[in-house]
Design a protein around this motif. Structure first.
Motif, mmCIF file in Angstrom:
data_model
loop_
_atom_site.group_PDB
_atom_site.id
_atom_site.type_symbol
_atom_site.label_atom_id
_atom_site.label_comp_id
_atom_site.label_asym_id
_atom_site.label_seq_id
_atom_site.Cartn_x
_atom_site.Cartn_y
_atom_site.Cartn_z
ATOM 1 N N ARG A 91 27.012 41.014 77.124
ATOM 2 C CA ARG A 91 26.039 40.019 76.671
ATOM 3 C C ARG A 91 26.505 38.581 76.888
ATOM 4 N NH1 ARG A 91 21.791 41.763 73.509
ATOM 5 N NH2 ARG A 91 21.840 39.900 72.220
ATOM 6 N N GLY A 149 24.238 36.194 78.635
ATOM 7 C CA GLY A 149 22.995 35.829 77.952
ATOM 8 C C GLY A 149 22.443 34.439 78.244
ATOM 9 N N ARG A 172 25.580 48.552 76.727
ATOM 10 C CA ARG A 172 24.355 48.939 76.032
ATOM 11 C C ARG A 172 23.609 47.711 75.521
ATOM 12 N NH1 ARG A 172 22.313 53.648 73.485
ATOM 13 N NH2 ARG A 172 20.926 53.051 71.810
ATOM 14 N N GLY A 173 24.397 46.678 75.189
ATOM 15 C CA GLY A 173 23.800 45.442 74.699
ATOM 16 C C GLY A 173 22.866 44.808 75.711
ATOM 17 N N THR A 178 19.547 47.183 76.119
ATOM 18 C CA THR A 178 18.584 47.097 75.024
ATOM 19 C C THR A 178 18.144 45.662 74.753
ATOM 20 O OG1 THR A 178 20.399 46.973 73.456
ATOM 21 C CG2 THR A 178 19.487 49.155 73.874
ATOM 22 N N SER A 179 18.548 44.720 75.597
ATOM 23 C CA SER A 179 18.209 43.320 75.343
ATOM 24 C C SER A 179 16.788 43.017 75.786
ATOM 25 C CB SER A 179 19.161 42.417 76.122
ATOM 26 O OG SER A 179 18.840 42.488 77.506
ATOM 27 N N SER A 180 16.342 41.817 75.457
ATOM 28 C CA SER A 180 15.031 41.384 75.949
ATOM 29 C C SER A 180 15.199 40.420 77.126
ATOM 30 C CB SER A 180 14.242 40.725 74.813
ATOM 31 O OG SER A 180 14.964 39.621 74.294
ATOM 32 N N TYR A 181 16.413 40.355 77.670
ATOM 33 C CA TYR A 181 16.668 39.439 78.787
ATOM 34 C C TYR A 181 15.645 39.644 79.897
ATOM 35 C CZ TYR A 181 21.382 38.881 76.802
ATOM 36 O OH TYR A 181 22.438 38.639 75.989
ATOM 37 N N GLN A 182 15.196 38.538 80.464
ATOM 38 C CA GLN A 182 14.285 38.610 81.598
ATOM 39 C C GLN A 182 15.115 38.409 82.859
ATOM 40 O OE1 GLN A 182 10.687 38.733 81.044
ATOM 41 N NE2 GLN A 182 11.335 39.145 78.931
ATOM 42 N N SER A 187 32.269 42.351 74.532
ATOM 43 C CA SER A 187 33.028 42.128 73.302
ATOM 44 C C SER A 187 34.040 43.250 73.060
ATOM 45 C CB SER A 187 32.076 42.037 72.116
ATOM 46 O OG SER A 187 31.450 43.293 71.891
ATOM 47 N N GLY A 219 26.219 40.414 69.159
ATOM 48 C CA GLY A 219 25.492 41.201 70.164
ATOM 49 C C GLY A 219 25.578 42.693 69.942
ATOM 50 N N ARG A 269 19.001 41.486 67.655
ATOM 51 C CA ARG A 269 19.637 40.323 68.250
ATOM 52 C C ARG A 269 18.561 39.306 68.612
ATOM 53 N NH1 ARG A 269 21.924 44.722 71.572
ATOM 54 N NH2 ARG A 269 19.730 44.789 72.108
ATOM 55 N N ALA A 270 18.831 38.054 68.286
ATOM 56 C CA ALA A 270 17.922 36.992 68.709
ATOM 57 C C ALA A 270 18.362 36.538 70.089
ATOM 58 C CB ALA A 270 17.985 35.838 67.726
ATOM 59 N N GLU A 271 17.421 36.399 70.975
ATOM 60 C CA GLU A 271 17.747 36.009 72.341
ATOM 61 C C GLU A 271 16.786 34.942 72.819
ATOM 62 O OE1 GLU A 271 17.331 39.839 74.016
ATOM 63 O OE2 GLU A 271 19.257 40.539 73.263
ATOM 64 N N THR A 272 17.348 33.939 73.462
ATOM 65 C CA THR A 272 16.486 32.913 74.033
ATOM 66 C C THR A 272 16.234 33.273 75.481
ATOM 67 O OG1 THR A 272 17.468 31.320 72.559
ATOM 68 C CG2 THR A 272 16.192 30.450 74.403
ATOM 69 N N VAL A 273 14.988 33.456 75.795
ATOM 70 C CA VAL A 273 14.616 33.961 77.109
ATOM 71 C C VAL A 273 13.798 32.907 77.835
ATOM 72 C CG1 VAL A 273 13.205 35.677 78.276
ATOM 73 C CG2 VAL A 273 14.675 36.350 76.376
ATOM 74 N N LEU A 331 13.210 35.517 71.402
ATOM 75 C CA LEU A 331 12.766 36.897 71.207
ATOM 76 C C LEU A 331 13.804 37.693 70.419
ATOM 77 C CD1 LEU A 331 11.335 37.871 74.720
ATOM 78 C CD2 LEU A 331 10.077 37.077 72.710
ATOM 79 N N VAL A 332 13.357 38.817 69.919
ATOM 80 C CA VAL A 332 14.258 39.710 69.195
ATOM 81 C C VAL A 332 14.340 41.018 69.977
ATOM 82 C CG1 VAL A 332 14.589 41.001 67.055
ATOM 83 C CG2 VAL A 332 13.595 38.714 66.988
ATOM 84 N N SER A 333 15.546 41.527 70.172
ATOM 85 C CA SER A 333 15.665 42.844 70.820
ATOM 86 C C SER A 333 16.337 43.810 69.854
ATOM 87 C CB SER A 333 16.459 42.744 72.122
ATOM 88 O OG SER A 333 17.810 42.468 71.846
ATOM 89 N N LEU A 334 16.126 45.069 70.092
ATOM 90 C CA LEU A 334 16.591 46.098 69.150
ATOM 91 C C LEU A 334 17.367 47.187 69.876
ATOM 92 C CD1 LEU A 334 16.542 47.822 66.502
ATOM 93 C CD2 LEU A 334 14.303 48.635 67.188
ATOM 94 N N ASP A 335 18.531 47.514 69.319
ATOM 95 C CA ASP A 335 19.294 48.684 69.765
ATOM 96 C C ASP A 335 19.510 49.536 68.510
ATOM 97 O OD1 ASP A 335 21.027 50.557 70.660
ATOM 98 O OD2 ASP A 335 22.671 49.174 71.117
ATOM 99 N N THR A 336 18.931 50.727 68.456
ATOM 100 C CA THR A 336 19.003 51.510 67.217
ATOM 101 C C THR A 336 20.326 52.252 67.060
ATOM 102 O OG1 THR A 336 17.923 53.342 68.347
ATOM 103 C CG2 THR A 336 16.528 51.883 67.036
#
Lengths: 469, 570
Positions: A332, A335, A361-362, A365-369, A402, B516, B521-525, B534-539
């Motif tokens: 990550r 990011g 995995r980070g 599962t991220s919202s990265y574009q 990490s 992370g 996780r809060a992410e700036t996209v 945005l918020v992303s989720l890893d369960t």
């Protein structure tokens, strides 16, 4: 004139019915009987006749063509046949695995029973003559192949017809004089998509049984007391040379052993199994092995090819990160600019002769574009760690990772671990051989240049920079 | 036991084939165990479905179970060897510490604690519930049922709109004449039956807990107790800044349970990180006396706690389904009184009795109605939803009133009132009165302002240095055991905008800002030049507490049987 069943005894009725071919007439008689005497046996006789006529008259029924070929009784069986599936002009690994296992089984067979029988590979396809040779190297004594450009892809009808034809020893004398038995003793198929289909079709065509998705095989005598198999109750009978086929059942909660045994009045041969890929090891090929390669001879009917494959698509085969000299893994830390981070990672991968790109995995599962050209690298198939792939390359480079324990278990066995992180307290430092404190956006290009120019080795960068071993 | 695995189900899915039991109990915690044991005692064929690898592997509690003098059933009524076999130490000493910086005022709450208490033991849920599971299996086997673990009930089987059974991930649907939903605070059955929702953060508390390794001898020494004795300490005051809640410490046989419990709405409003609040307690100088510089955390865990004052369901039934324990909001948390498991036990046993009494009644809701009446008449509902709270809360929780009262307390006059000698005598009395405690409004006044003023005026100063270093969140997650259901996440983010789901980033006990490795996780996209948070989720790191179901926009379910986190302590 209509038939009044009341005029006949049931036996007479049966005889009378055999002479009637008109469905309607039988149907009316059935109604009459139902509303009249309602004799159970008479109703049965009428229904039977109706069924027989129905079956004959309905031309569109697919079952109409089905000829029930009686299984053999007291047939002559020998050899272990292995269907060697091919893809893109190569033997599938599972084909080699089965050949290796068949070799082992038949060597043991010779020892246990004193009869030398062969491992026979059979192949169907376009240009499989060379592969037949290869089958010999992997343990076959005989390799029978049928080559035809129309067989490039798996087709149910011709593949089944050819397999059964081969198994029965049909064809010209030259192509069959190497054998002198009715059908194979054992047949193995791969439990692949195509192999599963073919195994069911061929074994049905040969009127035998099938144990699907087997994970272990062995041959030994089996004493049986089931009267269906022994012919009379209370008698025990030993079936020699029985193939024991183990398969997982109840979603793998337990294993069943399946046996394919002859009845007194009907043989169940070949004893057939499909084998789960990976259940056995791929043997070392022996290219000096000698064996017989036989081209199978059979006319293929045009109507078998009524199915055309108009287009096809290669499914994403997934990415195998193992077996590379170097694995570069991005976490990550990319990011701030995921696309650039990915590009820098890929550039470093390209700089090595044999490297692969993994991600944590980070990232998955991220919202990265990610921009289109690197997006494909952000998928689960490249994930390293406990819930992804485990890698142990000679050199593992983790950038912006990490080092959570779920990641650690996936890379722990790597020979040398180099990590790059802005945070000198990051957990990954604890299990890195070299730790570079710095921003991956600065460090990765330096590493790439160093690898390309060969002027600065990875170790040199590590030693020269802010490092800590 | 004959339950068909999926592979044997009929292809046409015909319902005639479904297994049928007289009673199905979902969940084998104390509520489910009590219900199943009582049902079996009534000779009723009872199947218990538990989603964990064994009972207790999914359960977390602060750690005290009470046996109340006034309760119709206690856990040792139903399971006679409970205290010897399944519990840790009894609580023989009970204190509350009001904290204001290094100023600490300690009150002995033993009187309050012993009010209506026959006994009270500390428990660890893995040990306790797995022992209960064995007993329940023995009892239910005798009447043709048993306990099945690793089975997650995911919904209700309905026929013509009426509940007739349960559906599971692992098995075919199972029909039952009576269904006891004891599936915990995030009860999927209570929600499927429209009895509970997950809407309001102010109806919930969130607890996080650390189980800390400590030799039995060391515990005896540091807490000045003997074998067979134990202590409970509560903490309130400015430890937690403006977040409303408190902390606790209980002694087990050879571990300590230390945790914090906060109003969920307050966590959200203050954007507080639950693990940091726990660390604030762990590292407070007051606790140095018990750690002596050593700290070995065995397990980090979290759970939601329903605020029974607001959510205990007054009529916890629908058709032939009844709710028991946390599933029905039956968790009493009023100031220093924290009682849940005992009420679940009572409710479970009453639910079983209600069915036995109405067995054969054609009306499917007969048992539910009877259960409701029994909860009222036994006084259980009165404890869960005290009338005096309902009278005071409309005034007490009003912001204006709170501010006005705080204003008075902070004024010289108010502080004098607290600081005068009479108050010094009265305050411990007030804290020891179950009546007054039940009246405490749920505002920062009760949790923070009042205790810290008390601390300021009466406290002694703690001069110890607490040098322990609690594990990081990454280490805490790394130490937990997970059986991840790869490719099949049990929570799905419905709205990934920060506005809708951002609260989960801090309120989730295994997530944190700038971390992370957590769930949220809060992410700036940046998309086409415009930035978006945005918020992303890893369960994967999920501890299944249910916080995000309330504070974020999610589709929340439990993982399949045996999947997800496995607590070893609980």
């Amino acid at each position: 004139m209509t038939l009044d069943p009341d005029d006949y005894t049931v036996d007479e009725l049966r005889e009378e019915l055999d002479g009637i071919d008109d469905v309607e007439e039988v149907r009316e008689a059935l109604e009459t009987e139902r509303s009249g005497a309602e004799r159970k046996t008479a109703l049965e006789a009428l229904e039977e006749r109706l069924d027989a006529l129905d079956a004959d008259s309905s031309d569109d029924e697919p079952t109409r063509d089905k000829k029930h070929v009686r299984a053999l009784v007291g047939g002559d069986y020998a050899d272990m046949w292995v269907f060697c599936e091919t893809q893109h002009g190569e033997l599938l690994d599972v084909s080699k695995e089965m050949l290796g296992k068949a070799r082992e089984l038949m060597d043991g067979y010779a020892e246990d029973f004193g009869d030398e029988e062969d491992v026979v590979a059979f192949l169907i396809g376009d240009g499989c003559a060379d592969l037949a040779e290869e089958c010999i190297a992997y343990g076959a004594d005989v390799a029978v192949y049928h080559d035809d450009d129309r067989l490039e892809r798996f087709l149910h009808k011709p593949y089944t017809e050819i397999s059964a034809h081969m198994a029965r020893g049909q064809g010209t004398t030259e192509s069959t004089d190497w054998r002198s038995y009715d059908e194979p003793r054992y047949t193995l198929f791969p439990a692949t998509n195509n192999g599963r289909d073919l195994s069911a079709l061929v074994q049905a065509e040969l009127d035998s049984g099938l144990a699907s998705d087997c994970s272990d095989l062995f041959i030994q005598p089996e004493e049986v007391s089931n009267p269906v198999k022994t012919g009379e109750p209370g008698v025990k009978k030993t079936f020699e040379r029985t193939l024991h086929m183990k398969r997982p059942d109840f979603s793998g909660f337990e294993y069943s052993t399946i046996l394919c045994l002859d009845n007194p009045d009907r043989d169940f041969h070949p004893q057939g199994a499909s084998v789960i890929p990976g259940a056995f090891d791929v043997p070392e090929p022996d290219h000096d092995r000698e064996g017989l390669v036989v081209e199978h001879d059979m006319e293929l009917e045009d109507e078998w090819f009524s199915v055309d494959i108009e287009s096809h698509d290669t499914l994403e085969a997934g990415v195998d990160l193992t077996g590379h000299e170097v694995v570069v893994c991005l976490g990550r830390g990319i990011g701030d600019d995921p696309t650039l981070g990915m590009e820098l990672g890929l550039e470093l991968v390209d700089a090595f002769d044999d490297a692969a790109l993994g991600i944590t995995r980070g990232i998955v599962t991220s919202s990265y574009q990610f921009d289109g050209h690197v997006e494909q690298y952000s998928k689960e198939e490249r994930q390293i760690g406990e819930t992804g792939q485990e890698v142990e390359p000679p050199l593992y480079i983790a950038a912006g990772v990490s080092g959570a324990v779920q990641h650690k278990v996936g890379v722990d066995e790597s020979e040398t671990i180099v990590s790059i992180n802005t945070d000198s307290d990051a957990t990954i430092r604890d299990f890195s051989d070299y730790f570079i404190e710095g921003d991956l956006f600065d460090v990765l290009p330096m590493l790439t240049d160093a690898v390309k120019s060969g002027e600065l080795t990875v170790e040199a960068v590590a030693d020269g920079g802010e490092t800590d071993e | 036991m004959e339950v068909k695995p999926m592979s044997e189900t009929r292809a046409d899915g015909g319902s005639d084939d479904y297994e049928h039991y007289e009673a199905v109990v979902v969940g084998c915690g104390p509520g489910g165990a009590a219900a199943a044991a009582r049902l079996a005692e009534h000779g009723i064929e009872t199947l218990v479905l538990e989603r964990g690898v064994e009972a207790g592997s999914k359960n977390v509690s602060g750690g005290l179970i009470y046996a109340e003098d006034s309760a119709p059933y206690t856990i040792d009524d139903l399971f006679p060897d409970f205290r010897e076999e399944a519990a840790e130490r009894p609580v023989t000493d009970y204190h509350i510490h009001n904290i204001d910086g290094r100023q600490v005022t300690t009150y002995d709450l033993t009187d309050l604690h012993e009010h209506d208490t026959d006994w009270c033991d500390a428990v660890l849920r893995r040990t306790m519930d797995s022992w209960l599971e064995q007993r329940v299996h023995e009892k239910t086997s005798e009447t043709g049922g048993g306990v099945l673990t690793g089975v997650r009930v995911n919904g209700l089987l309905r026929e013509n709109g009426e509940i007739v059974g349960v559906t599971c991930d692992e098995l075919d649907p199972i029909r039952a004449d009576y269904i006891v939903a004891a599936d915990g605070v995030n009860s999927e059955l209570a929600r499927a039956a429209d009895l509970m929702d997950w809407d309001e953060p102010d109806e919930w508390f969130q607890g996080v807990k650390a189980v800390v390794d400590m030799d039995a001898d060391v515990i005896n020494d540091r807490f000045s107790i003997e074998e067979g004795e134990g202590v409970a300490h509560l903490f309130s005051g400015d430890l937690f800044e403006d977040v409303r809640g408190g902390g606790f410490l209980y002694t087990n046989e050879d571990t300590l349970s230390i945790g914090t419990v906060f109003h969920l709405d307050s966590l959200v409003a203050e954007e507080a990180e639950p693990h940091e609040l726990l660390d604030a307690l762990l590292t407070h100088p007051l606790l140095a006396q018990w750690f002596d510089g050593e700290y070995n955390e065995l397990e980090y865990s979290a759970k939601l706690v329903p605020d029974s004052k607001k959510v205990a369901h007054r009529e916890p039934y629908a058709d032939n389904l009844v709710l028991v324990g946390d599933a029905g909001g039956q968790m009493q948390a009023q100031g220093p009184i924290i009682k849940g498991m005992n009420h679940a036990v009572t409710a479970g046993a009453l639910a079983a009795d209600a069915y036995a009494l109405t067995r054969g009644n054609a009306d499917p809701e007969a048992a539910g109605r009877r259960y409701t009446t029994m909860l009222e008449q036994s006084g259980t509902m009165g404890k869960l939803r005290p009338r005096r709270y309902e009278l005071t809360s409309t005034v007490g929780e009003h912001d204006l009133v709170t501010r006005a009262v705080e204003g008075v307390l902070n004024s010289p006059v108010g502080s004098v009132a607290i600081g005068n000698p009479i108050a010094k005598r009265l305050l411990p009395k007030a804290y020891n009165s179950p009546f007054l405690v039940g009246m405490l409004p749920d505002t920062s006044m009760a949790y923070t302002t009042l205790p810290s003023l008390i601390g300021e005026k009466h406290g002694r100063t703690v001069h110890w240095e607490n040098e322990i270093e609690p594990p990081t969140l990454e280490e805490r997650i790394g130490d937990l055991t997970y059986n991840t259901d790869v490719g099949n996440p049990h929570i799905r983010l419905q709205d990934e905008s920060f506005e809708a789901s951002g609260a989960a980033v801090y309120a989730c006990p295994v997530s944190a800002e700038d971390f992370g490795g957590g769930c949220y996780r809060a992410e700036t996209v940046t998309t086409n030049g415009s930035e978006e948070k945005l918020v992303s989720l890893d369960t994967q790191p999920c501890v299944e507490c249910g916080t995000c179901a309330i504070v974020a926009d999610t589709e929340w379910t439990h993982p399949r049987g045996e999947k997800g986190v496995e607590f070893k302590q609980g």
